[in-house]
Design a protein around this motif. Structure first.
Motif, PDB file in Angstrom:
ATOM      1  N   UNK A 104       0.409  -0.744  -0.014  1.00 13.74           N
ATOM      2  CA  UNK A 104      -0.276  -0.192   0.151  1.00 13.74           C
ATOM      3  C   UNK A 104       0.664   1.183   0.006  1.00 13.74           C
ATOM      4  N   UNK A 105       0.147   2.354  -0.669  1.00  9.29           N
ATOM      5  CA  UNK A 105       1.154   3.529  -0.747  1.00  9.29           C
ATOM      6  C   UNK A 105       1.503   4.278   0.355  1.00  9.29           C
ATOM      7  N   UNK A 106       0.385   4.247   1.167  1.00  9.46           N
ATOM      8  CA  UNK A 106       0.538   4.995   2.378  1.00  9.46           C
ATOM      9  C   UNK A 106      -0.006   4.094   3.237  1.00  9.46           C
ATOM     10  N   UNK A 107       0.708   3.608   4.682  1.00 12.74           N
ATOM     11  CA  UNK A 107       1.429   3.082   5.171  1.00 12.74           C
ATOM     12  C   UNK A 107       1.274   3.419   6.579  1.00 12.74           C
ATOM     13  N   UNK A 108       0.644   3.121   8.041  1.00 17.18           N
ATOM     14  CA  UNK A 108       1.078   3.289   9.164  1.00 17.18           C
ATOM     15  C   UNK A 108       1.907   3.084   9.831  1.00 17.18           C
ATOM     16  N   UNK A 109       1.942   1.957   9.480  1.00 25.72           N
ATOM     17  CA  UNK A 109       3.355   1.197   9.897  1.00 25.72           C
ATOM     18  C   UNK A 109       4.194   0.513   9.031  1.00 25.72           C
ATOM     19  N   UNK A 110       5.794   1.016   9.006  1.00 28.53           N
ATOM     20  CA  UNK A 110       6.611   1.416   7.751  1.00 28.53           C
ATOM     21  C   UNK A 110       6.906  -0.150   7.149  1.00 28.53           C
ATOM     22  N   UNK A 117       5.873  -9.622  -0.109  1.00 25.24           N
ATOM     23  CA  UNK A 117       5.439  -8.772   0.543  1.00 25.24           C
ATOM     24  C   UNK A 117       3.727  -8.767   1.016  1.00 25.24           C
ATOM     25  N   UNK A 118       3.715  -7.809   1.963  1.00 20.21           N
ATOM     26  CA  UNK A 118       2.480  -7.968   2.195  1.00 20.21           C
ATOM     27  C   UNK A 118       1.791  -6.485   2.394  1.00 20.21           C
ATOM     28  N   UNK A 119       0.517  -6.445   2.668  1.00 20.42           N
ATOM     29  CA  UNK A 119      -0.422  -5.871   3.059  1.00 20.42           C
ATOM     30  C   UNK A 119      -1.178  -5.759   4.261  1.00 20.42           C
ATOM     31  N   UNK A 120      -1.204  -7.194   4.799  1.00 25.95           N
ATOM     32  CA  UNK A 120      -1.441  -7.871   5.678  1.00 25.95           C
ATOM     33  C   UNK A 120      -3.216  -8.862   5.709  1.00 25.95           C
ATOM     34  N   UNK A 121      -3.763  -8.440   4.503  1.00 22.97           N
ATOM     35  CA  UNK A 121      -5.205  -9.150   4.080  1.00 22.97           C
ATOM     36  C   UNK A 121      -4.261 -10.221   2.263  1.00 22.97           C
TER      37      UNK A 121
END
Length: 372
Positions: free
Chosen positions: A22-28, A46-50
């Motif tokens: 994801x382009x904007x991440x709260x988790x670096x 790579x992952x976005x958690x989903x």
């Protein structure tokens, strides 16, 4: 860690990984790709958690090891390197830096500890089967246009993949709908897929999956559980959580009694709709179909911008009918037709219209009419 990889191989692997980020991440750490080198292969995770994607590539591994680095930055660097370059990635495991070298180019990138990288927990898959890439490509490509983008109806934000009965045969079926249009695509049931639990594959996973399906010779290993779905080739493994919701009973929407039959050249129809819709208002995009004996008149009347009309020769022998549709929906459905003819089945101006490709019953589309 120290590895050398050919630029083209590296670009493909990093490109697959960074598209999940994801382009904007709260988790670096989620902006990073996990690079793991061992033996003669390197994997990029790579992952976005989903969704999680792992891409393996052949490499010269001088020192095995693992690190994480910004997926987007690494992809941009590799993309701008010359074709055929040999790229060396190295870190000394202490300084928190990854050096990227190719010819006279040298980059030093910040890293984050590999221990912080979230790896998606492996699942016990209830169903494991193999399907040819062209089969999965057809199922998902022809249905994904109807995926809903309404976040409130989250259970429609994906493609429902399940086992179904069709004309006495058991099939693998993909369905998508947004309440205005519906696509239902069937394929022969692959061996060992009988116990497949029905799952809703999210929109993003459908888009990522498409990249695995270009090679017509490829066999895709599919694993499905109640909570996850996994698609794997020898190089790439895509794992995704499925949408936690119940897909509505779509069979109630598919009309059974529509008897007025229109047969039209799909390509000519799509071009005509596109032309007359040029003057329709952006908000409604309404186009009217007037049907008479072997004749179809497409028209748009937009008080603000103008009017348009086009006539097509068609095969139609029922009583006169006038019905309106959203031009965008008509175009998307007509765009799915691989055969020469599209067959529309109407009931009345208020009822859902059914469309299929010639006599092929394995692909069925439904579109709701609108007042014009």
């Amino acid at each position: 860690m120290k590895i050398s990889v050919e630029r083209g191989v590296l670009l493909k692997a990093v490109g697959q990984a960074q598209s999940v980020v994801e382009r904007r991440n709260t988790i670096p750490i989620l902006a990073n790709v996990l690079i793991e080198a061992e033996g003669d292969t390197v994997s990029f995770r790579a992952t976005d958690l989903d969704i999680e994607v792992v891409d393996k590539a052949a490499a010269q591994v001088e020192r095995p090891g693992a690190t994480t680095v910004s997926a987007t930055t690494l992809h941009e660097i590799v993309r701008k390197l010359p074709d055929g370059a040999l790229v060396t990635l190295a870190d000394d495991g202490t300084a928190g830096r990854l050096t990227v070298e190719a010819g006279r180019s040298n980059f030093s990138l910040a890293t984050l500890p590999k221990e912080d990288f979230p790896v998606m927990a492996s699942s016990e898959y209830e169903s494991n089967f193999t399907a040819a890439a062209p089969v999965l490509r057809r199922l998902f490509d022809k249905s994904k246009f109807a995926i809903s983008t309404e976040e409130t109806r989250y259970y429609l934000n994906g493609v429902y993949m399940h086992v179904a009965e069709s004309e006495g045969a058991t099939v693998l079926r993909c369905v998508a709908t947004d309440g205005h249009r519906l696509a239902r695509i069937d394929a022969d049931l692959p061996q060992n897929a009988e116990n497949l639990p029905g799952v809703i594959v999210p929109r993003k996973a459908v888009a990522e999956l498409r990249k695995l399906l270009d090679d017509d010779e490829m066999q895709i290993a599919v694993s499905v559980s109640e909570t996850k779905v996994r698609f794997a080739t020898p190089e790439i493994t895509l794992t995704s959580k499925v949408i936690d919701g119940t897909f509505p009973d779509y069979t109630r929407v598919i009309p059974q009694g529509n008897s007025r039959k229109l047969e039209v050249d799909a390509s000519e129809f799509a071009k005509a709709v596109d032309r007359v819709a040029t003057v329709s208002s952006e908000r409604s995009r309404a186009v009217k179909l007037a049907l008479d004996e072997d004749r179809l008149v497409l028209s748009v009347n937009a008080p603000d911008s103008g009017a348009a009309e086009e006539e097509l020769a068609v095969a139609y022998s029922d009583e006169r009918l006038e019905i309106g549709f959203n031009a965008k929906y008509l175009l998307e459905i007509a765009g799915q037709v691989d055969r020469e003819n599209a067959v529309f089945m109407f009931n009345s101006a208020q009822d859902p219209t059914l469309m299929r490709e010639g006599n092929d019953q394995s692909a069925v589309y439904v579109v709701m009419p609108m007042r014009v």
